[in-house]
Motif scaffolding. Structure first.
Motif, PDB file in Angstrom:
ATOM      1  N   TYR A  72       0.822  -1.202   0.000  1.00  0.00           N
ATOM      2  CA  TYR A  72       0.000   0.000   0.000  1.00  0.00           C
ATOM      3  C   TYR A  72       0.860   1.257   0.000  1.00  0.00           C
ATOM      4  CZ  TYR A  72      -3.868  -3.144   0.623  1.00  0.00           C
ATOM      5  OH  TYR A  72      -4.778  -4.137   0.429  1.00  0.00           O
ATOM      6  N   ALA A  73       2.008   1.220   0.698  1.00  0.00           N
ATOM      7  CA  ALA A  73       2.930   2.360   0.692  1.00  0.00           C
ATOM      8  C   ALA A  73       3.449   2.605  -0.716  1.00  0.00           C
ATOM      9  CB  ALA A  73       4.085   2.115   1.660  1.00  0.00           C
ATOM     10  N   GLU A  74       3.754   1.529  -1.440  1.00  0.00           N
ATOM     11  CA  GLU A  74       4.241   1.677  -2.815  1.00  0.00           C
ATOM     12  C   GLU A  74       3.155   2.277  -3.708  1.00  0.00           C
ATOM     13  OE1 GLU A  74       6.017  -0.965  -6.509  1.00  0.00           O
ATOM     14  OE2 GLU A  74       5.849  -1.890  -4.530  1.00  0.00           O
ATOM     15  N   ILE A  75       1.930   1.828  -3.525  1.00  0.00           N
ATOM     16  CA  ILE A  75       0.822   2.401  -4.289  1.00  0.00           C
ATOM     17  C   ILE A  75       0.683   3.887  -3.961  1.00  0.00           C
ATOM     18  CG2 ILE A  75      -1.696   2.385  -4.581  1.00  0.00           C
ATOM     19  CD1 ILE A  75      -1.507  -0.709  -4.090  1.00  0.00           C
ATOM     20  N   GLY A  76       0.794   4.246  -2.674  1.00  0.00           N
ATOM     21  CA  GLY A  76       0.724   5.652  -2.269  1.00  0.00           C
ATOM     22  C   GLY A  76       1.808   6.494  -2.917  1.00  0.00           C
ATOM     23  N   CYS A  77       3.017   5.960  -2.987  1.00  0.00           N
ATOM     24  CA  CYS A  77       4.129   6.676  -3.640  1.00  0.00           C
ATOM     25  C   CYS A  77       3.846   6.874  -5.126  1.00  0.00           C
ATOM     26  CB  CYS A  77       5.440   5.918  -3.463  1.00  0.00           C
ATOM     27  SG  CYS A  77       6.097   5.956  -1.797  1.00  0.00           S
TER      28      CYS A  77
END
Length: 69
Positions: free
Chosen positions: A45-50
């Motif tokens: 999810y952090a990667e998607i946010g980035c």
């Protein structure tokens, strides 16, 4: 189905929320599934946010079959 780009403030909020794991601890996300992936992992999810923050993933608004969904 018609779509339009989400307002920048909404995009920023979504991106921030996804990138900060401490905010996600008590939030129930659907699992990201793929053949080799079958579990929730905050880093996904952090990667998607980035990617949302960088513009690599576009956030759009649209109406689906469920009103307001």
């Amino acid at each position: 189905m018609s779509t339009r780009k989400a307002p920048q403030k909404s995009i920023d909020n979504i991106s921030y929320f996804l990138q900060h794991g401490d905010l996600l601890k008590n939030f129930r996300f659907p699992k990201i599934s793929a053949p080799a992936i079958n579990a929730y992992r905050p880093e996904y999810y952090a990667e998607i946010g980035c990617k949302i923050a960088s513009g690599a993933i576009e956030v759009v608004l649209g109406e689906g079959k469920v009103a307001g969904a």
